[in-house]
Design a protein around this motif. Structure first.
Motif, PDB file in Angstrom:
ATOM      1  N   SER A 112      55.915  34.053  58.763  1.00  0.00           N
ATOM      2  CA  SER A 112      55.164  33.830  57.526  1.00  0.00           C
ATOM      3  C   SER A 112      55.825  32.782  56.645  1.00  0.00           C
ATOM      4  O   SER A 112      55.144  32.104  55.862  1.00  0.00           O
ATOM      5  N   MET A 113      57.135  32.622  56.766  1.00  0.00           N
ATOM      6  CA  MET A 113      57.827  31.595  55.999  1.00  0.00           C
ATOM      7  C   MET A 113      57.671  30.223  56.649  1.00  0.00           C
ATOM      8  O   MET A 113      57.396  29.230  55.978  1.00  0.00           O
ATOM      9  N   ALA A 163      48.841  34.985  44.613  1.00  0.00           N
ATOM     10  CA  ALA A 163      50.269  34.990  44.299  1.00  0.00           C
ATOM     11  C   ALA A 163      51.097  35.092  45.584  1.00  0.00           C
ATOM     12  O   ALA A 163      50.718  35.762  46.546  1.00  0.00           O
ATOM     13  N   ILE A 164      52.224  34.420  45.622  1.00  0.00           N
ATOM     14  CA  ILE A 164      53.145  34.412  46.755  1.00  0.00           C
ATOM     15  C   ILE A 164      54.258  35.412  46.486  1.00  0.00           C
ATOM     16  O   ILE A 164      54.998  35.307  45.504  1.00  0.00           O
ATOM     17  N   TYR A 165      54.371  36.396  47.388  1.00  0.00           N
ATOM     18  CA  TYR A 165      55.417  37.409  47.218  1.00  0.00           C
ATOM     19  C   TYR A 165      56.741  36.869  47.748  1.00  0.00           C
ATOM     20  O   TYR A 165      56.824  36.376  48.876  1.00  0.00           O
ATOM     21  N   ARG A 166      57.753  36.972  46.924  1.00  0.00           N
ATOM     22  CA  ARG A 166      59.084  36.515  47.307  1.00  0.00           C
ATOM     23  C   ARG A 166      60.081  37.627  47.041  1.00  0.00           C
ATOM     24  O   ARG A 166      60.370  37.960  45.888  1.00  0.00           O
ATOM     25  N   TYR A 175      65.239  28.896  50.203  1.00  0.00           N
ATOM     26  CA  TYR A 175      64.676  29.816  49.203  1.00  0.00           C
ATOM     27  C   TYR A 175      64.662  29.175  47.814  1.00  0.00           C
ATOM     28  O   TYR A 175      63.707  29.346  47.040  1.00  0.00           O
ATOM     29  N   GLN A 176      65.717  28.431  47.487  1.00  0.00           N
ATOM     30  CA  GLN A 176      65.815  27.844  46.156  1.00  0.00           C
ATOM     31  C   GLN A 176      65.001  26.556  46.025  1.00  0.00           C
ATOM     32  O   GLN A 176      64.426  26.293  44.969  1.00  0.00           O
ATOM     33  N   LYS A 177      64.948  25.753  47.080  1.00  0.00           N
ATOM     34  CA  LYS A 177      64.291  24.458  46.987  1.00  0.00           C
ATOM     35  C   LYS A 177      62.794  24.530  47.248  1.00  0.00           C
ATOM     36  O   LYS A 177      62.071  23.588  46.902  1.00  0.00           O
ATOM     37  N   MET A 178      62.310  25.601  47.843  1.00  0.00           N
ATOM     38  CA  MET A 178      60.889  25.731  48.154  1.00  0.00           C
ATOM     39  C   MET A 178      60.345  27.023  47.553  1.00  0.00           C
ATOM     40  O   MET A 178      60.225  28.042  48.243  1.00  0.00           O
ATOM     41  N   PRO A 179      60.037  27.014  46.279  1.00  0.00           N
ATOM     42  CA  PRO A 179      59.548  28.248  45.646  1.00  0.00           C
ATOM     43  C   PRO A 179      58.138  28.635  46.073  1.00  0.00           C
ATOM     44  O   PRO A 179      57.667  29.714  45.716  1.00  0.00           O
ATOM     45  N   PRO A 188      56.374  32.102  50.955  1.00  0.00           N
ATOM     46  CA  PRO A 188      56.522  33.552  50.781  1.00  0.00           C
ATOM     47  C   PRO A 188      57.776  34.060  51.473  1.00  0.00           C
ATOM     48  O   PRO A 188      58.204  33.523  52.495  1.00  0.00           O
ATOM     49  N   VAL A 189      58.345  35.106  50.916  1.00  0.00           N
ATOM     50  CA  VAL A 189      59.531  35.738  51.489  1.00  0.00           C
ATOM     51  C   VAL A 189      59.244  37.232  51.575  1.00  0.00           C
ATOM     52  O   VAL A 189      59.324  37.942  50.571  1.00  0.00           O
TER      53      VAL A 189
END
Length: 561
Positions: A516-517, A59-62, A459-463, A466-467
């Motif tokens: 990391s992004m 899972a990718i933490y955002r 952030y919106q276009k590349m779900p 990770p953030v």
């Protein structure tokens, strides 16, 4: 003669017996349910244990970002920068009533001249101590409104000096002090019943002209920041806009620290040394200290002997009429031999500003640029270059003295001002530094807002990227300092506004370029398929095929009934 008897075809009964011997015995109901239970257990392990573990571990933490606030700042919906400049009029030689009346009439004249609502001048009446003009602190009441004590927000002091001789009114701007001296005749004071006067109009025009370049720069920044501000810059002429564009193109982007590199290049073994430390102390340090409130500087020096010209340019040619060697103007762009001259662009923490001093060979001296005796030129967003021809008595000297370096240091000082974006007007250095402070504050606010808006779009276009929480923290700090910078601008505390804008821009850049992004931005979904397919394929195929077989047998059994 014997005859061959043909083989007899098997009867139907014998064929049925053969087929019956080839078929396996029928499964018992217990074995069927056991096989199905085993298969179901495999599917249960895959679905209820394997899938959650895979989902959890991959899972990718955002972290949650305030996307609405970030977009609002990017669209200039939260804060429109304003620049209220407080001009303190010194009222020592005037009675209080006359001073207040002059202040009101001058303010009316200023308001009539102002065509840029973002930048406006506010006149206040204050007493300025003779020992420290910049530290005036006395609360006065103008038109029933109390003015706060001076906390360093006064941009300019206007000293009224009555004179009996000479043309009046006239003014003089102090070159090293934020003070405008206005000389007037006592009969030029406005009468109590008048709404305007020659003295008030003169003061208003002088103040309006002092900040003309600052208004143009701020209007240019606003027009570039957002289309909604384009109307604010409609008063800029094409010539002024083109000049501001050239100044912006050659100047460095604002940075908290700049690294200055002073290099001496010579094609021979002399001079091999230069008195650069003494020259820097005398000519450069005063200028660097004047920028201390805006940015910091680090300095290093170097000497490069046997530095040859770049092979991409033509060699100097001798001009018999001028009795000097010349180099073509079109070759100035390739004068720096980047392949052999040690000019690193990233020596210090911040951007590196290079200053190259070239001493020609005695056989090619004096050396000038063709068609000009100006041997200095500016390389946009890189630094400055000068060709120095020492006096004949110092050509053989192994050391360049401080006096011989004076022309180069003066030229480098001028180039440094241009590379840092210092305005050319007014004549007062403190006022130009203050203008640069406000211009940098506006540019940093716009830069940080734009960066936050770009981050919100990513952030919106590349779900799939990770953030981490550090990005959310940087974004929150950037928004906080942006708001503080905007509040400081409204209060006229421009130095505090610059500090907050600098932090806001730094935090926004830190959030946008999080490692990391950035590493996941260019990781498409096809790569994930290529990674998981060799691992999951050998496991999934038997399970899927077995499941299909059981479904098929169940369907056949249902049809047989």
């Amino acid at each position: 003669m014997s005859q061959t008897t043909p083989p007899r075809e098997p009867t139907n009964m014998s064929r049925s017996a053969t087929e019956a011997r080839k078929q396996p015995p029928p499964e018992s109901p217990q074995s069927i349910w056991l096989r199905r239970a085993v298969m179901a257990s495999f599917w249960a392990v895959a679905v209820f244990i394997g899938l959650p573990i895979w989902w959890k571990t991959t899972a990718i933490y955002r972290a949650d970002l305030p996307l609405q606030d970030m977009t609002a700042w990017a669209n200039a919906k939260v804060c429109k920068p304003v620049f209220p400049l407080r001009i303190a009029v010194v009222d020592a030689p005037l009675p209080p009533h006359d001073a207040h009346h002059l202040l009101r009439t001058t303010q009316y004249a200023l308001d009539d001249l102002n065509d840029f609502s973002t930048h406006h001048l506010r006149l206040t009446l204050r007493e300025m101590p003779a020992s420290a003009p910049a530290n005036a602190s006395q609360q006065v009441v103008v038109d029933g409104v109390g003015e706060p004590a001076d906390d360093g927000t006064v941009a300019l002091y206007v000293r009224l000096i009555p004179v009996e001789t000479g043309p009046t009114p006239r003014s003089q701007l102090q070159p090293y002090s934020a003070t405008l001296d206005v000389y007037y005749s006592p009969n030029q004071m406005p009468s109590p019943s008048s709404t305007s006067s020659l003295l008030a109009t003169y003061i208003a025009r002088e103040l309006h002209g002092i900040y003309a370049e600052e208004r143009a720069q701020l209007a240019y920044l606003l027009s570039r920041a957002a289309g909604s501000h384009a109307a604010e810059s409609s008063s800029l002429s094409p010539e002024v806009a083109a000049q501001l564009q050239r100044q912006s193109a050659r100047a460095f982007k604002y940075a908290p620290t700049y690294h200055l590199t002073f290099s001496l290049f010579t094609p021979t073994s002399t001079p091999s040394a230069w008195d650069i430390e003494a020259a820097l102390r005398q000519y450069m340090h005063p200028i660097l200290e004047s920028f201390a409130s805006i940015t910091n500087f680090t300095i290093d020096t170097q000497v490069q002997l046997y530095a040859s010209f770049s092979p991409s340019i033509r060699q100097p040619e001798y001009d018999a009429d001028a009795k000097a060697w010349t180099i073509h103007k079109e070759d100035l762009s390739g004068f720096i031999n980047a392949a052999e001259w040690p000019l690193s662009p990233s020596i210090g923490k911040g951007p590196t500003i290079n200053f190259a001093l070239y001493i020609p060979d005695r056989d090619q001296s004096p050396l000038f640029v063709q068609g000009s005796r100006d041997n200095t030129w500016l390389v946009p967003q890189w630094g400055g270059v000068m060709i120095l021809n020492p006096p004949p008595d110092q050509m053989a000297s192994a050391t360049l003295t401080k006096e011989a370096l004076a022309p180069a240091m003066q030229a480098f000082s001028t180039q440094l001002n241009a590379l840092l974006g210092l305005p050319q007007t007014p004549a007062s250095l403190p006022l130009r530094i203050s203008t640069l402070t406000r211009v940098h504050t506006a540019s940093l606010i716009f830069s940080a807002s734009s960066t936050l808006g770009a981050l919100a779009q990513v952030y919106q276009k590349m779900p799939s990227i990770p953030v981490p929480d550090s990005v959310a923290q940087s974004v929150n700090q950037s928004l906080t300092h942006l708001q503080q910078a905007c509040d400081c601008l409204r209060d006229g505390r421009f130095q505090a506004a610059l500090e907050n804008a600098r932090v806001a821009d730094g935090e926004a850049e830190k959030a946008f370029f999080e490692r990391s992004m950035v590493g996941q931005v260019y990781f498409p979904d096809e790569h994930k398929v290529a990674v998981y397919l060799p691992l999951l394929g050998p496991v999934a195929v038997p399970l899927v095929m077995a499941a299909l077989k059981e479904v098929k047998s169940l369907v056949a059994a249902l049809k047989g009934r």
